[in-house]
Enzyme design. Structure first.
Site, mmCIF file in Angstrom:
data_model
loop_
_atom_site.group_PDB
_atom_site.id
_atom_site.type_symbol
_atom_site.label_atom_id
_atom_site.label_comp_id
_atom_site.label_asym_id
_atom_site.label_seq_id
_atom_site.Cartn_x
_atom_site.Cartn_y
_atom_site.Cartn_z
ATOM 1 N N ILE A 155 44.322 39.294 42.226
ATOM 2 C CA ILE A 155 43.268 38.327 42.566
ATOM 3 C C ILE A 155 43.297 37.254 41.482
ATOM 4 O O ILE A 155 43.433 37.567 40.293
ATOM 5 C CB ILE A 155 41.861 38.977 42.678
ATOM 6 C CG1 ILE A 155 40.817 37.941 43.109
ATOM 7 C CG2 ILE A 155 41.446 39.675 41.399
ATOM 8 C CD1 ILE A 155 39.486 38.546 43.569
ATOM 9 N N ALA A 156 43.226 36.023 41.882
ATOM 10 C CA ALA A 156 43.196 34.941 40.879
ATOM 11 C C ALA A 156 42.534 33.709 41.483
ATOM 12 O O ALA A 156 42.594 33.471 42.689
ATOM 13 C CB ALA A 156 44.600 34.591 40.401
ATOM 14 N N GLU A 210 44.165 48.451 38.739
ATOM 15 C CA GLU A 210 44.597 48.656 37.350
ATOM 16 C C GLU A 210 44.555 47.318 36.649
ATOM 17 O O GLU A 210 44.962 46.312 37.229
ATOM 18 C CB GLU A 210 46.051 49.140 37.312
ATOM 19 C CG GLU A 210 46.204 50.591 37.681
ATOM 20 C CD GLU A 210 47.615 50.883 38.178
ATOM 21 O OE1 GLU A 210 47.823 51.987 38.680
ATOM 22 O OE2 GLU A 210 48.469 49.990 38.064
ATOM 23 N N ASN A 238 42.804 42.170 29.176
ATOM 24 C CA ASN A 238 42.333 41.166 30.134
ATOM 25 C C ASN A 238 40.804 41.255 30.283
ATOM 26 O O ASN A 238 40.256 41.696 31.295
ATOM 27 C CB ASN A 238 43.025 41.349 31.489
ATOM 28 C CG ASN A 238 42.848 40.131 32.385
ATOM 29 O OD1 ASN A 238 42.016 39.266 32.111
ATOM 30 N ND2 ASN A 238 43.614 40.070 33.463
ATOM 31 N N TYR A 270 35.368 42.436 37.190
ATOM 32 C CA TYR A 270 35.325 43.663 38.005
ATOM 33 C C TYR A 270 34.022 44.438 37.773
ATOM 34 O O TYR A 270 33.412 44.944 38.712
ATOM 35 C CB TYR A 270 36.532 44.556 37.692
ATOM 36 C CG TYR A 270 37.854 43.956 38.112
ATOM 37 C CD1 TYR A 270 38.005 43.358 39.360
ATOM 38 C CD2 TYR A 270 38.960 43.988 37.273
ATOM 39 C CE1 TYR A 270 39.217 42.800 39.748
ATOM 40 C CE2 TYR A 270 40.178 43.429 37.663
ATOM 41 C CZ TYR A 270 40.296 42.838 38.896
ATOM 42 O OH TYR A 270 41.488 42.292 39.292
HETATM 43 C C1 COA Z 1 39.121 37.310 37.017
HETATM 44 C C2 COA Z 1 38.935 36.043 37.859
HETATM 45 C C3 COA Z 1 39.617 36.249 39.223
HETATM 46 C C4 COA Z 1 37.422 35.765 38.044
HETATM 47 O O1 COA Z 1 37.283 34.608 38.877
HETATM 48 P P1 COA Z 1 35.956 33.692 38.893
HETATM 49 O O2 COA Z 1 35.974 32.892 40.146
HETATM 50 O O3 COA Z 1 35.880 32.954 37.615
HETATM 51 O O4 COA Z 1 34.814 34.793 38.940
HETATM 52 P P2 COA Z 1 33.280 34.551 39.376
HETATM 53 O O5 COA Z 1 32.901 33.131 39.085
HETATM 54 O O6 COA Z 1 33.107 35.027 40.760
HETATM 55 O O7 COA Z 1 32.545 35.507 38.323
HETATM 56 C C5 COA Z 1 31.537 36.421 38.692
HETATM 57 C C6 COA Z 1 31.063 37.144 37.449
HETATM 58 O O8 COA Z 1 32.174 37.887 36.878
HETATM 59 C C7 COA Z 1 32.043 37.911 35.429
HETATM 60 N N1 COA Z 1 33.143 37.149 34.833
HETATM 61 C C8 COA Z 1 33.996 36.287 35.457
HETATM 62 N N2 COA Z 1 34.891 35.789 34.575
HETATM 63 C C9 COA Z 1 34.588 36.329 33.374
HETATM 64 C C10 COA Z 1 35.127 36.180 32.064
HETATM 65 N N3 COA Z 1 36.177 35.382 31.823
HETATM 66 N N4 COA Z 1 34.563 36.910 31.067
HETATM 67 C C11 COA Z 1 33.524 37.734 31.286
HETATM 68 N N5 COA Z 1 32.937 37.906 32.513
HETATM 69 C C12 COA Z 1 33.473 37.217 33.532
HETATM 70 C C13 COA Z 1 30.721 37.195 35.128
HETATM 71 O O9 COA Z 1 29.696 38.172 35.145
HETATM 72 C C14 COA Z 1 30.607 36.246 36.317
HETATM 73 O O10 COA Z 1 29.282 35.843 36.578
HETATM 74 P P3 COA Z 1 28.687 34.571 35.742
HETATM 75 O O11 COA Z 1 29.700 33.466 35.824
HETATM 76 O O12 COA Z 1 27.413 34.265 36.482
HETATM 77 O O13 COA Z 1 28.485 35.057 34.342
HETATM 78 C C15 COA Z 1 39.550 34.789 37.141
HETATM 79 O O14 COA Z 1 39.087 34.766 35.795
HETATM 80 C C16 COA Z 1 41.067 34.746 37.113
HETATM 81 O O15 COA Z 1 41.702 34.212 38.037
HETATM 82 N N6 COA Z 1 41.678 35.301 36.051
HETATM 83 C C17 COA Z 1 43.142 35.243 35.901
HETATM 84 C C18 COA Z 1 43.846 36.186 36.847
HETATM 85 C C19 COA Z 1 43.507 37.641 36.539
HETATM 86 O O16 COA Z 1 43.452 38.062 35.388
HETATM 87 N N7 COA Z 1 43.320 38.413 37.626
HETATM 88 C C20 COA Z 1 43.063 39.829 37.530
HETATM 89 C C21 COA Z 1 44.334 40.582 37.453
HETATM 90 S S1 COA Z 1 44.012 42.317 37.179
#
Ligand code: COA
Length: 176
Positions: A86-87, A120, A125, A132
């Site tokens: 997921i990204a 996993e 990260n 999650y």
């Molecule tokens: C992980 C990821 C998919 C989250 O996407 P996102 O659209 O930013 O997530 P959301 O905006 O829906 O976040 C929902 C909640 O998750 C938590 N959250 C999201 N990103 C976070 C971060 N970097 N650090 C801590 N908490 C986080 C927070 O509680 C957030 O709520 P808030 O913004 O009101 O505080 C994004 O950071 C990403 O693409 N990361 C790189 C790819 C990756 O590592 N994927 C997972 C592989 S295992």
């Protein structure tokens, strides 16, 4: 003299209009670009291609108008699913997009009979782990030295966290 009446323009926040669609091979370039930008160990295009060809997999793209800004891929086997990737494009993170994407996936998995999702994630990260946890995933175990940190040194490794989310189905709720 009459005092001038000032009417302040009311600030309006328009909801960002996003939609979902099934991920297809036509989206590979955009997906690979986001993946390279967001992951420490990005999937190569071939990995996405074979994943899309696997009929056990479900994959969705999150579209902002015509622009792909995120994707999710999971595999379903009987009543259990594995979240493979997921990204969200880094320019659109922390705006609730991954929450929407995951919820779309979880709904579809639930409708297809899945009761739980596993994943996993690297211990390093922290962003993904935070995401999650915010979605209700719980750590269920740790795989020591599961991931390679450095492709040039196979001994430089880090632990993987296994997480699980129970899918609330009507059937599960009725059993309570
Ligand atoms: C992980 C990821 C998919 C989250 O996407 P996102 O659209 O930013 O997530 P959301 O905006 O829906 O976040 C929902 C909640 O998750 C938590 N959250 C999201 N990103 C976070 C971060 N970097 N650090 C801590 N908490 C986080 C927070 O509680 C957030 O709520 P808030 O913004 O009101 O505080 C994004 O950071 C990403 O693409 N990361 C790189 C790819 C990756 O590592 N994927 C997972 C592989 S295992």
């Amino acid at each position: 003299m009459k005092s001038a009446t000032t009417t302040k323009a009311k600030a309006t926040t328009r909801p960002i209009s996003t939609s979902f669609k099934a991920l297809s091979a036509d989206n590979l370039d955009e997906v690979v670009a986001i993946e390279r930008n967001s992951s420490k160990s990005p999937w190569p295009a071939e990995h996405f291609r074979s994943s899309l060809e696997n009929s056990n997999n479900l994959s969705y793209a999150l579209m902002l108008r015509d622009k792909l800004i995120g994707y999710v891929i999971a595999a379903l086997a009987l009543d259990s699913a594995d979240l493979h990737n997921i990204a969200i494009d880094s320019r659109y993170q922390r705006q609730g997009h991954a929450t929407k994407l995951l919820s779309c996936l979880v709904n579809e998995l639930g409708e297809r009979g899945a009761k739980e999702i596993f994943l996993e994630v690297r211990v390093s990260n922290k962003g993904a782990i935070g995401f999650y946890k915010s979605q209700g995933f719980e750590q269920i175990s740790l795989r020591k030295n599961y991931y390679m940190k450095n492709s040039n040194d196979r001994t430089d490794r880090e632990d993987g966290i296994i997480m699980r989310l129970e899918i609330a189905t009507t059937e599960n709720n009725n059993a309570l």
